[in-house]
Scaffold this motif. Sequence first.
Motif, short mmCIF file in Angstrom:
data_model
loop_
_atom_site.label_atom_id
_atom_site.label_comp_id
_atom_site.label_asym_id
_atom_site.label_seq_id
_atom_site.Cartn_x
_atom_site.Cartn_y
_atom_site.Cartn_z
N ASP A 139 0.86 -1.18 -0.19
CA ASP A 139 -0.02 0.04 -0.12
C ASP A 139 0.98 1.27 -0.20
N TYR A 174 -8.41 6.95 -2.52
CA TYR A 174 -7.11 7.47 -1.99
C TYR A 174 -6.93 8.88 -2.78
N ASP A 205 -16.48 2.71 -13.77
CA ASP A 205 -16.15 2.37 -12.29
C ASP A 205 -17.40 1.37 -11.85
N1 LIG Z 1 -15.65 -5.19 -7.48
C1 LIG Z 1 -16.22 -4.33 -7.06
O1 LIG Z 1 -17.41 -4.12 -6.49
C2 LIG Z 1 -15.40 -2.92 -6.55
C3 LIG Z 1 -15.78 -1.99 -5.49
C4 LIG Z 1 -14.77 -0.91 -5.57
C5 LIG Z 1 -13.82 -0.71 -6.08
N2 LIG Z 1 -13.57 -1.74 -7.11
C6 LIG Z 1 -12.15 -1.28 -7.78
O2 LIG Z 1 -11.11 -1.69 -6.84
C7 LIG Z 1 -9.97 -0.89 -7.48
C8 LIG Z 1 -9.50 -0.31 -6.01
O3 LIG Z 1 -10.72 0.61 -5.68
P1 LIG Z 1 -10.72 1.06 -3.95
O4 LIG Z 1 -12.16 1.47 -3.98
O5 LIG Z 1 -10.12 -0.20 -3.37
O6 LIG Z 1 -9.61 2.24 -4.04
P2 LIG Z 1 -9.03 2.94 -2.61
O7 LIG Z 1 -8.73 4.34 -3.16
O8 LIG Z 1 -9.78 2.81 -1.57
O9 LIG Z 1 -7.69 1.96 -2.58
C9 LIG Z 1 -6.57 2.07 -3.43
C10 LIG Z 1 -5.25 1.85 -2.85
O10 LIG Z 1 -4.18 1.71 -4.02
C11 LIG Z 1 -3.00 2.67 -3.66
N3 LIG Z 1 -2.72 3.43 -4.84
C12 LIG Z 1 -3.39 4.71 -4.97
N4 LIG Z 1 -2.71 5.17 -5.86
C13 LIG Z 1 -1.72 4.59 -6.31
C14 LIG Z 1 -0.74 4.42 -7.36
N5 LIG Z 1 -0.83 5.71 -7.99
N6 LIG Z 1 0.33 3.55 -7.66
C15 LIG Z 1 0.13 2.60 -6.69
N7 LIG Z 1 -0.77 2.30 -5.79
C16 LIG Z 1 -1.78 3.37 -5.56
C17 LIG Z 1 -3.46 3.04 -2.37
O11 LIG Z 1 -2.52 2.72 -1.27
C18 LIG Z 1 -4.98 2.70 -1.70
O12 LIG Z 1 -4.94 2.25 -0.57
C19 LIG Z 1 -10.60 0.08 -8.49
O13 LIG Z 1 -10.03 -0.43 -9.79
C20 LIG Z 1 -11.90 0.13 -8.23
O14 LIG Z 1 -12.70 0.36 -9.46
C21 LIG Z 1 -14.23 -2.86 -7.20
#
Ligand SMILES: NC(=O)c1ccc[n+]([C@@H]2O[C@H](COP(=O)([O-])OP(=O)(O)OC[C@H]3O[C@@H](n4cnc5c(N)ncnc54)[C@H](O)[C@@H]3O)[C@@H](O)[C@H]2O)c1
Length: 342
Positions: free
Chosen positions: A33, A172, A188
């Motif tokens: 992370d 984030y 998304d």
């Molecule tokens: N399947 C589903 O129902 C569902 C639901 C929500 C999100 N998602 C997908 O999951 C993925 C993550 O979403 P989330 O809601 O967990 O996001 P989030 O912002 O809560 O978490 C993302 C994490 O990635 C890391 N990060 C941020 N920018 C970065 C970068 N430039 N390089 C490397 N690491 C980085 C950060 O440490 C952060 O903790 C997305 O692709 C989103 O579309 C899917």
Amino acid sequence: MLKIGLLGFGFMGVTHYRIYQHLPGAEVVGIFDLEPGKVGRGEGVAGNIGDAEEQLDLSGVKITGNADELIEAKDIDIIDVCLPTFVHADFAVKALEAGKHVFCEKPMALTPSECDMMIDARDESGKKLMIGHCIRFWPEYVYASRVIKEKKHGEVISAFFRRLSPTPSWSYESWILQEEKSGGALLDLHIHDIDYIYSVFGNITEVSSSGVQNVVSPDSGVGYVLTKYQTGSPALVTAEGGWHFHEGFPFNMSFHIRCEEGTLLFDAGQEKTLAVCTPDGKTHYPAMPGTTGWDEELKYFVECVKDNKRVDASPPEESKTAVETALMEHESLQINSSVRSL
Ligand SMILES: NC(=O)c1ccc[n+]([C@@H]2O[C@H](COP(=O)([O-])OP(=O)(O)OC[C@H]3O[C@@H](n4cnc5c(N)ncnc54)[C@H](O)[C@@H]3O)[C@@H](O)[C@H]2O)c1
């Protein structure tokens, strides 16, 4: 035991971690992370479904701020990419090239060419790749797919899918609210229903979309969309998706499917989530297994890796098609006219 390196510990990373804790045959051995110091403290972690802030046991798990330490680790079999969409292709390709199997969250990527890079890397590595299109695995949708494919209530006359939420506030540095990083609500959120429609009705040949853009912020992109799909089926297929609603608006994931001899009605917010209304005036409520599409998709992928099976239930080629369809909807909305697939 398959060893997993989890990239990203925001809403989805935490959700996956909790599932792996109970999944036989797999264990998370490392988490990357950008803010490793916060991992496990539940800060800023939230989402539409589930309680991501529940206390986690991270004992024995390596926590790192350097993703390469996991991607290159010899003892890791699977890299699970739960990172923002704009970095999916980079990290997935790197992990495949390092000889890892890759599970990557949806949407696959922001452009078809990024999707191609991921598919090429899979083919060159001979490893498995799957995109987290969890709705194909969500119990009520699985039930509906079976009813439609087996024509249990005859042909489908009309089908409508809805996915609405308040504006996501957890991501984030708000990456999700920048269309160039997330693809907006189209890629998304709404893409869940696009992928499901494709999986049930087949090729989408034309879309006609209307919607609103940049209401959440100037660069948030499409916040709400309403689309009519032309598929191989004569059924009227439509979907609504959006996240431009104010805080307090309840998350809504639902559908209604009118077949010749019965109507399926699903609402994730109801106690009895799925109802089937039949022409004799009766309504029955099929019992649903107490699981989610997230649990089932990860279980499926781990089985594919363990048993060396093809990822047939959700092939990346179809995940790419979902991205292409979302982009067709984006174009349709801009030009205010229907768009046909090439
Ligand atoms: N399947 C589903 O129902 C569902 C639901 C929500 C999100 N998602 C997908 O999951 C993925 C993550 O979403 P989330 O809601 O967990 O996001 P989030 O912002 O809560 O978490 C993302 C994490 O990635 C890391 N990060 C941020 N920018 C970065 C970068 N430039 N390089 C490397 N690491 C980085 C950060 O440490 C952060 O903790 C997305 O692709 C989103 O579309 C899917």
